[in-house]
Design an enzyme around this catalytic site. Structure first.
Site, PDB file in Angstrom:
ATOM      1  N   PRO A 191       0.800  -1.196  -0.084  1.00  0.00           N
ATOM      2  CG  PRO A 191       0.138  -1.187   2.394  1.00  0.00           C
ATOM      3  CD  PRO A 191       0.850  -2.184   1.160  1.00  0.00           C
ATOM      4  CG  ASP A 225       4.800  -1.156   3.181  1.00  0.00           C
ATOM      5  OD1 ASP A 225       3.342  -0.925   3.546  1.00  0.00           O
ATOM      6  OD2 ASP A 225       5.054  -1.957   2.994  1.00  0.00           O
ATOM      7  CG  HIS A 226      -0.455   4.188   5.066  1.00  0.00           C
ATOM      8  ND1 HIS A 226      -0.476   4.417   6.307  1.00  0.00           N
ATOM      9  CD2 HIS A 226      -1.021   5.402   4.443  1.00  0.00           C
ATOM     10  CE1 HIS A 226      -1.069   5.650   6.551  1.00  0.00           C
ATOM     11  NE2 HIS A 226      -1.421   6.075   5.343  1.00  0.00           N
ATOM     12  NE  ARG A 227       2.402  -3.786   3.923  1.00  0.00           N
ATOM     13  CZ  ARG A 227       3.038  -4.842   2.925  1.00  0.00           C
ATOM     14  NH1 ARG A 227       2.360  -5.834   2.812  1.00  0.00           N
ATOM     15  NH2 ARG A 227       3.978  -4.569   2.437  1.00  0.00           N
TER      16      ARG A 227
END
Length: 211
Positions: free
Chosen positions: A7, A180-182
């Site tokens: 993401p 990376d939005h995680r």
């Protein structure tokens, strides 16, 4: 695979490079062509310092586990005739601009000769993609898994800006961080870019080069 499964989110900033570029010109005055220090070497040093201050971006996503690395190994995107590869400059945390410049020259030469070492291929912790040598004013880059971020820097262009109510010009480079939005969020990414911008706009002792 990275683009479809990771993401990505993107933040961009504009960095005034007048002071740094003047320093680069002064540093390279009288140097032989093969001894000149490129802007990329300064970018690498500034990125290494920024990663040291924001370690969440010097990390890997491994399934459900985030692994932060102590070593700062910065991958550098290098164009080959048959594609793109991003081998890493290893142990960048304490390396000077001069050392990074020499290491980068060696890395590019060995990459094009097909003589990379295994750690340079598989142990990168962050990647810099610099297209400053091309007529590209801004772009976004795709994260190299399992890394959690990549920085895209583009060509420096002279633009009009307003200072103290008057119009003047500045040499400006766009920088876009893909994250990376995680693992990280927008506030962290904004702080990362803020640190990088501060270093590049006001280069201090870190930017001094040995003669």
């Amino acid at each position: 695979e990275s683009k479809t499964q990771v993401p990505h989110f993107y933040l961009s900033t504009e960095i005034e490079l007048d002071t740094l570029l003047d320093l680069v010109d002064a540093t390279n005055e009288g140097r032989a062509r093969e001894e000149r220090i490129t802007v990329t070497a300064y970018l690498l040093r500034a990125v290494a310092m920024t990663l040291a201050e924001h370690p969440a971006f010097n990390a890997a996503w491994n399934g459900d586990v985030v692994e932060r690395w102590d070593a700062i190994n910065i991958g550098v995107a290098i164009a080959l005739d048959d594609g793109l590869i991003a081998p890493a400059l290893l142990d960048c945390r304490e390396r000077s601009v001069t050392d990074l410049a020499a290491g980068l020259g060696d890395l590019v030469t060995r990459t094009r000769a097909g003589k990379l070492r295994a750690p340079e291929i598989g142990e990168g912790t962050f990647t810099l993609s610099n297209l400053g040598m091309f007529d590209v004013t801004t772009f976004t880059a795709i994260i190299t898994p399992p890394q959690v971020a990549i920085l895209a820097t583009a060509r420096t262009v002279e633009r009009p800006v307003v200072r103290d109510g008057a119009v003047t010009t500045r040499r400006i480079m766009s920088a876009t961080l893909s994250s990376d939005h995680r693992v990280v969020d927008g506030v962290g990414a904004a702080r990362f870019l803020g640190t990088l911008k501060g270093l590049l706009e006001a280069p201090g002792d870190w930017a001094q080069v040995e003669r």
